[in-house]
Scaffold this motif. Structure first.
Motif, PDB file in Angstrom:
ATOM      1  N   HIS A 143       0.856  -1.176   0.000  1.00  0.00           N
ATOM      2  CA  HIS A 143       0.000   0.000   0.000  1.00  0.00           C
ATOM      3  C   HIS A 143       0.896   1.231   0.000  1.00  0.00           C
ATOM      4  O   HIS A 143       1.889   1.267   0.737  1.00  0.00           O
ATOM      5  CB  HIS A 143      -0.892   0.039   1.247  1.00  0.00           C
ATOM      6  N   ILE A 144       0.563   2.229  -0.801  1.00  0.00           N
ATOM      7  CA  ILE A 144       1.376   3.438  -0.851  1.00  0.00           C
ATOM      8  C   ILE A 144       0.528   4.672  -0.546  1.00  0.00           C
ATOM      9  O   ILE A 144      -0.675   4.692  -0.815  1.00  0.00           O
ATOM     10  CB  ILE A 144       2.088   3.609  -2.213  1.00  0.00           C
TER      11      ILE A 144
ATOM     12  N   TYR B 252      -3.282   5.584  -1.204  1.00  0.00           N
ATOM     13  CA  TYR B 252      -3.942   6.598  -0.385  1.00  0.00           C
ATOM     14  C   TYR B 252      -3.545   7.986  -0.878  1.00  0.00           C
ATOM     15  O   TYR B 252      -2.353   8.273  -1.079  1.00  0.00           O
ATOM     16  CB  TYR B 252      -3.533   6.462   1.083  1.00  0.00           C
ATOM     17  N   LEU B 253      -4.552   8.830  -1.057  1.00  0.00           N
ATOM     18  CA  LEU B 253      -4.342  10.234  -1.398  1.00  0.00           C
ATOM     19  C   LEU B 253      -5.041  11.060  -0.323  1.00  0.00           C
ATOM     20  O   LEU B 253      -6.272  11.031  -0.208  1.00  0.00           O
ATOM     21  CB  LEU B 253      -4.929  10.564  -2.771  1.00  0.00           C
TER      22      LEU B 253
ATOM     23  N   ASP C 282      -3.004  -3.550  -8.797  1.00  0.00           N
ATOM     24  CA  ASP C 282      -3.393  -4.898  -9.197  1.00  0.00           C
ATOM     25  C   ASP C 282      -4.866  -4.926  -9.619  1.00  0.00           C
ATOM     26  O   ASP C 282      -5.552  -3.899  -9.587  1.00  0.00           O
ATOM     27  CB  ASP C 282      -3.080  -5.914  -8.094  1.00  0.00           C
ATOM     28  N   GLN C 283      -5.355  -6.086  -9.996  1.00  0.00           N
ATOM     29  CA  GLN C 283      -6.698  -6.201 -10.579  1.00  0.00           C
ATOM     30  C   GLN C 283      -7.802  -5.703  -9.653  1.00  0.00           C
ATOM     31  O   GLN C 283      -8.833  -5.221 -10.122  1.00  0.00           O
ATOM     32  CB  GLN C 283      -6.972  -7.648 -10.987  1.00  0.00           C
ATOM     33  N   ASP C 284      -7.604  -5.824  -8.365  1.00  0.00           N
ATOM     34  CA  ASP C 284      -8.604  -5.360  -7.397  1.00  0.00           C
ATOM     35  C   ASP C 284      -8.141  -4.103  -6.673  1.00  0.00           C
ATOM     36  O   ASP C 284      -8.640  -3.784  -5.590  1.00  0.00           O
ATOM     37  CB  ASP C 284      -8.894  -6.465  -6.374  1.00  0.00           C
ATOM     38  N   GLY C 285      -7.203  -3.386  -7.281  1.00  0.00           N
ATOM     39  CA  GLY C 285      -6.606  -2.231  -6.635  1.00  0.00           C
ATOM     40  C   GLY C 285      -7.576  -1.106  -6.338  1.00  0.00           C
ATOM     41  O   GLY C 285      -8.471  -0.803  -7.122  1.00  0.00           O
ATOM     42  N   LEU C 286      -7.373  -0.473  -5.177  1.00  0.00           N
ATOM     43  CA  LEU C 286      -8.228   0.619  -4.716  1.00  0.00           C
ATOM     44  C   LEU C 286      -7.443   1.900  -4.523  1.00  0.00           C
ATOM     45  O   LEU C 286      -6.239   1.880  -4.223  1.00  0.00           O
ATOM     46  CB  LEU C 286      -8.876   0.261  -3.375  1.00  0.00           C
ATOM     47  N   ILE C 287      -8.153   3.028  -4.649  1.00  0.00           N
ATOM     48  CA  ILE C 287      -7.640   4.319  -4.221  1.00  0.00           C
ATOM     49  C   ILE C 287      -8.608   4.882  -3.195  1.00  0.00           C
ATOM     50  O   ILE C 287      -9.826   4.871  -3.399  1.00  0.00           O
ATOM     51  CB  ILE C 287      -7.502   5.309  -5.390  1.00  0.00           C
ATOM     52  N   ILE C 288      -8.085   5.358  -2.079  1.00  0.00           N
ATOM     53  CA  ILE C 288      -8.890   6.024  -1.059  1.00  0.00           C
ATOM     54  C   ILE C 288      -8.422   7.473  -0.987  1.00  0.00           C
ATOM     55  O   ILE C 288      -7.254   7.747  -0.710  1.00  0.00           O
ATOM     56  CB  ILE C 288      -8.763   5.333   0.303  1.00  0.00           C
ATOM     57  N   PHE C 289      -9.343   8.384  -1.271  1.00  0.00           N
ATOM     58  CA  PHE C 289      -9.015   9.813  -1.382  1.00  0.00           C
ATOM     59  C   PHE C 289      -9.824  10.611  -0.367  1.00  0.00           C
ATOM     60  O   PHE C 289     -11.046  10.492  -0.300  1.00  0.00           O
ATOM     61  CB  PHE C 289      -9.320  10.286  -2.805  1.00  0.00           C
TER      62      PHE C 289
ATOM     63  N   ASN D 255     -14.446  15.138   2.941  1.00  0.00           N
ATOM     64  CA  ASN D 255     -14.960  14.355   1.824  1.00  0.00           C
ATOM     65  C   ASN D 255     -14.070  13.128   1.631  1.00  0.00           C
ATOM     66  O   ASN D 255     -12.853  13.227   1.722  1.00  0.00           O
ATOM     67  CB  ASN D 255     -14.945  15.176   0.537  1.00  0.00           C
ATOM     68  N   ARG D 256     -14.704  11.994   1.316  1.00  0.00           N
ATOM     69  CA  ARG D 256     -13.912  10.798   1.044  1.00  0.00           C
ATOM     70  C   ARG D 256     -14.571   9.948  -0.036  1.00  0.00           C
ATOM     71  O   ARG D 256     -15.803   9.808  -0.064  1.00  0.00           O
ATOM     72  CB  ARG D 256     -13.745   9.939   2.296  1.00  0.00           C
ATOM     73  N   MET D 257     -13.760   9.412  -0.910  1.00  0.00           N
ATOM     74  CA  MET D 257     -14.244   8.457  -1.897  1.00  0.00           C
ATOM     75  C   MET D 257     -13.310   7.257  -1.935  1.00  0.00           C
ATOM     76  O   MET D 257     -12.110   7.362  -1.656  1.00  0.00           O
ATOM     77  CB  MET D 257     -14.320   9.086  -3.295  1.00  0.00           C
ATOM     78  N   VAL D 258     -13.885   6.109  -2.271  1.00  0.00           N
ATOM     79  CA  VAL D 258     -13.115   4.893  -2.524  1.00  0.00           C
ATOM     80  C   VAL D 258     -13.427   4.471  -3.951  1.00  0.00           C
ATOM     81  O   VAL D 258     -14.592   4.287  -4.307  1.00  0.00           O
ATOM     82  CB  VAL D 258     -13.486   3.772  -1.548  1.00  0.00           C
ATOM     83  N   ILE D 259     -12.388   4.358  -4.765  1.00  0.00           N
ATOM     84  CA  ILE D 259     -12.588   3.985  -6.165  1.00  0.00           C
ATOM     85  C   ILE D 259     -11.753   2.762  -6.511  1.00  0.00           C
ATOM     86  O   ILE D 259     -10.695   2.536  -5.948  1.00  0.00           O
ATOM     87  CB  ILE D 259     -12.248   5.158  -7.121  1.00  0.00           C
ATOM     88  N   ARG D 260     -12.271   1.982  -7.437  1.00  0.00           N
ATOM     89  CA  ARG D 260     -11.588   0.749  -7.856  1.00  0.00           C
ATOM     90  C   ARG D 260     -11.127   0.899  -9.302  1.00  0.00           C
ATOM     91  O   ARG D 260     -11.832   1.464 -10.144  1.00  0.00           O
ATOM     92  CB  ARG D 260     -12.524  -0.451  -7.740  1.00  0.00           C
ATOM     93  N   ARG D 261      -9.943   0.446  -9.586  1.00  0.00           N
ATOM     94  CA  ARG D 261      -9.349   0.602 -10.930  1.00  0.00           C
ATOM     95  C   ARG D 261     -10.247  -0.001 -12.002  1.00  0.00           C
ATOM     96  O   ARG D 261     -11.012  -0.937 -11.762  1.00  0.00           O
ATOM     97  CB  ARG D 261      -7.962  -0.033 -10.997  1.00  0.00           C
TER      98      ARG D 261
END
Length: 214
Positions: free
Chosen positions: A41-42, A112-113, A143-150, A205-211
């Motif tokens: 995780h970065i 994480y952003l 990766d295929q199930d990679g997430l970004i949490i902003f 504000n927060r969003m979780v997005i999937r690639r």
């Protein structure tokens, strides 16, 4: 953003064992750096490191990499690093634009952003870390199930980011305009900025997005 120069910051970073000096040489072999196959995780723009340090403490079976562009900020995170007893956190001083020079395809599980620079001028939109251009970079290394949490307190940046997610073809997992009063508040780890803004009564504000797939 005007930053206060920290005397000797570059020298401290050069001498730090947990800061990767030539990260492009680790591309595709980050598991060798950590000595295990745990997910990576970065955090991009980690600031003084409070957020990623707390995550690393709570999750010893996840490998963390904190990325920070400015030496004067990164050096503050290095001061906290001795508090962590396990070896699941490393740092990189680099510009996020170089992400794909450092991470191989599908090498990262989560990004994480947190409270990223809003770059308010329209001509700088491509520099925003949630722009279509950056989402394409993330799409290559997740990766295929990679997430970004902003997370951000900046509503204009957040609305822009939602538009970019749709344009880039990513999937919106969940979204809230007031994180601390939402169903997603439990287990939330706060950054320095988040603590400050929440005390001032500003909604987060927060969003979780999937690639995107394919």
């Amino acid at each position: 953003m005007r930053l206060r120069n920290v005397k000797g910051a570059k020298e401290k970073i050069e001498g730090d064992d947990y800061t990767i000096k030539l990260p492009n040489e680790k591309k595709g072999i980050w598991k060798d750096v950590f000595g295990n196959d745990n997910p990576i995780h970065i955090e991009i723009g980690m600031g003084k490191g409070k957020f990623i340090m707390e995550l690393a403490k709570k999750n010893p079976n996840i490998n963390y990499i904190g990325i920070e562009k400015y030496s004067s900020v990164l050096v503050r995170a290095l001061e906290k690093r001795p508090e962590l007893e396990q070896d699941n956190l490393y740092f990189i001083r680099m510009d996020a634009e170089d992400l794909n020079e450092v991470f191989e395809e599908e090498e990262v599980a989560r990004i994480y952003l947190n409270f990223s620079d809003p770059w308010p001028k329209e001509r700088h939109a491509k520099r925003r870390l949630t722009s279509v251009q950056f989402l394409e970079r993330y799409n290559k290394c997740l990766d295929q199930d990679g997430l970004i949490i902003f997370k951000t307190d900046n509503r204009e940046l957040f609305d822009f980011s939602l538009e970019q997610v749709e344009l880039a073809g990513w999937n919106l997992e969940n979204v809230t305009y007031d994180l601390h009063h939402s169903e997603y508040a439990e287990g939330n780890v706060m950054t320095e900025y988040e603590e400050k803004f929440s005390k001032e009564g500003k909604p987060i504000n927060r969003m979780v997005i999937r690639r995107k797939r394919g």
